[in-house]
Motif scaffolding. Structure first.
Motif, PDB file in Angstrom:
ATOM      1  N   ALA A 186      -4.233   4.181   3.500  1.00  0.00           N
ATOM      2  CA  ALA A 186      -4.513   2.914   4.186  1.00  0.00           C
ATOM      3  C   ALA A 186      -5.809   2.269   3.706  1.00  0.00           C
ATOM      4  O   ALA A 186      -6.636   2.914   3.056  1.00  0.00           O
ATOM      5  N   ARG A 190       4.901  -1.018   8.648  1.00  0.00           N
ATOM      6  CA  ARG A 190       4.500   0.379   8.418  1.00  0.00           C
ATOM      7  C   ARG A 190       5.760   1.202   8.173  1.00  0.00           C
ATOM      8  O   ARG A 190       6.702   1.158   8.976  1.00  0.00           O
ATOM      9  N   PHE A 226       2.793  -0.896   4.412  1.00  0.00           N
ATOM     10  CA  PHE A 226       2.079   0.326   4.063  1.00  0.00           C
ATOM     11  C   PHE A 226       3.056   1.494   4.194  1.00  0.00           C
ATOM     12  O   PHE A 226       3.536   1.808   5.277  1.00  0.00           O
ATOM     13  N   LEU A 267       0.866  -1.187   0.000  1.00  0.00           N
ATOM     14  CA  LEU A 267       0.000   0.000   0.000  1.00  0.00           C
ATOM     15  C   LEU A 267       0.892   1.223   0.000  1.00  0.00           C
ATOM     16  O   LEU A 267       1.838   1.293   0.779  1.00  0.00           O
TER      17      LEU A 267
END
Ligand code: AHR
Length: 353
Positions: A150, A331, A161, A146
């Protein structure tokens, strides 16, 4: 294929209306005669000798990237960063502009799965509704990254992400207002009436920036959001909604626009109403793209929270790692700052976007 060429060339940069708005009758007829649906068009275009999924690069790693669209200066800079870095890194990029529509992104992702690309990346238009297609990518063993925004799906469906913390961005905007509340009461009535231009409804940055801002301004009970509506992250949207705010509200002290483009559109509306942006109406925006920074330096915007669009280098790096089977953090946050008017004057000459 003729219809596809017309669709992509005529609508690539539209962000202000229906997908076929503004096209000639001839073009509409050609499209109607040549295509069952846009999804079908995009799907066929993304396969094999792709046109909508325009290819670049020739080395071993192939990435399918489904972009939101071209709604803002931020998005244009983001697309450029991804395309240029892919080229420089020898990553073969299949790129689709989804023209702001989730169904187009889903079609593009499905076509990347069919084409067996090595990695899929996308910046989701909205947060919800991705479970099925992400499960299909997982079943096909294609890692997904990603970027920028999100989704609310199970994190096991994607590898990582990469992007900003939008709640923090909204918080920074609200905190600046609390700290500058004295100046922000432009009619001196003791109340700070704020109007908010929200981004695309259901998009992570719209939800999160709104939340961060709302929480931060709770610190000063004189600050109230008196009206809030989506401007869809576009200049036109910002202008139109600001026009209606100016008509419906008795007085507006502050505008919080969730991106620069909506703020720039609102500035046009404020000027047309005979008011001075940055003075009669204080303006806070998010992004710090060139036009926003220029307006800040010119005194028409009062404060900008940066959102970094230059995600290409980190994205290619993550793509190489996930396809090599290396571990990556779940993340990856981007580094961002804020700008006052003086800081914008200093930063502008070296600004990359
Ligand atoms: O997702 C990032 C946001 O999307 C940017 O702030 C905005 O300009 C863009 O359209």
């Amino acid at each position: 294929m003729l219809a596809l060429t017309l669709v992509t060339s005529d609508t690539r940069h539209r962000a202000d209306g229906p997908i076929f708005g503004g096209m000639t009758v001839v073009k509409k007829t050609l499209i109607a005669a040549s295509a069952i649906s846009l999804s079908a068009l995009m799907l066929s275009a993304c396969g094999g000798n792709s046109q909508a999924g325009s290819d670049s690069g020739s080395d071993s790693l192939t990435m399918g990237f489904a972009q939101v669209g071209a709604e803002s200066g931020w998005r244009t800079a983001n697309t450029k960063s991804i395309q240029e870095t892919a080229k420089a890194d020898g990553v073969k990029l299949k790129f689709t502009d989804a023209q702001g529509k989730q169904e187009n992104q889903i079609s593009a992702i499905r076509s990347y799965i069919q084409q067996k690309v090595d990695v899929i990346a996308f910046s989701p238009v909205v947060e919800t509704g991705w479970d099925a297609v992400l499960q299909e990518a997982k079943a096909a063993n294609i890692p997904v990254i990603l970027t920028d925004r999100a989704v609310d799906s199970d994190p096991s469906l994607y590898k990582t992400f990469l992007g900003s913390d939008f709640v923090v961005e909204g918080t920074k905007a609200g905190e600046w207002l609390v700290q500058n509340a004295g100046d922000a009461d432009t009619n001196g009535d003791g109340a700070i009436d704020v109007v908010q231009l929200e981004g695309t409804t259901g998009a992570a940055p719209a939800i999160d920036r709104g939340k961060g801002f709302a929480d931060a301004i709770k610190a000063d009970p004189s600050i109230k959001v008196v009206a809030s509506q989506t401007g869809d992250f576009t200049r036109d949207g910002g202008k139109q909604v600001m026009e209606s705010f100016l008509q419906s509200q008795k007085h507006i002290d502050v505008l919080f626009a969730q991106n620069d483009d909506m703020g720039l559109g609102a500035i046009e509306a404020i000027k047309a109403a005979g008011l001075t942006p940055g003075k009669d109406v204080k303006i806070i925006t998010v992004d710090a793209v060139h036009d926003g920074m220029q307006a800040l330096a010119d005194g028409e915007i009062n404060y900008i929270v940066e959102c970094n669009p230059l995600l290409g280098p980190q994205l290619m790096d993550l793509a190489k790692k996930v396809t090599a089977g290396d571990d990556v953090p779940a993340r990856v946050l981007t580094k961002e700052t804020t700008f006052t008017q003086d800081q914008a004057k200093e930063a502008l000459p070296d600004r990359q976007y």
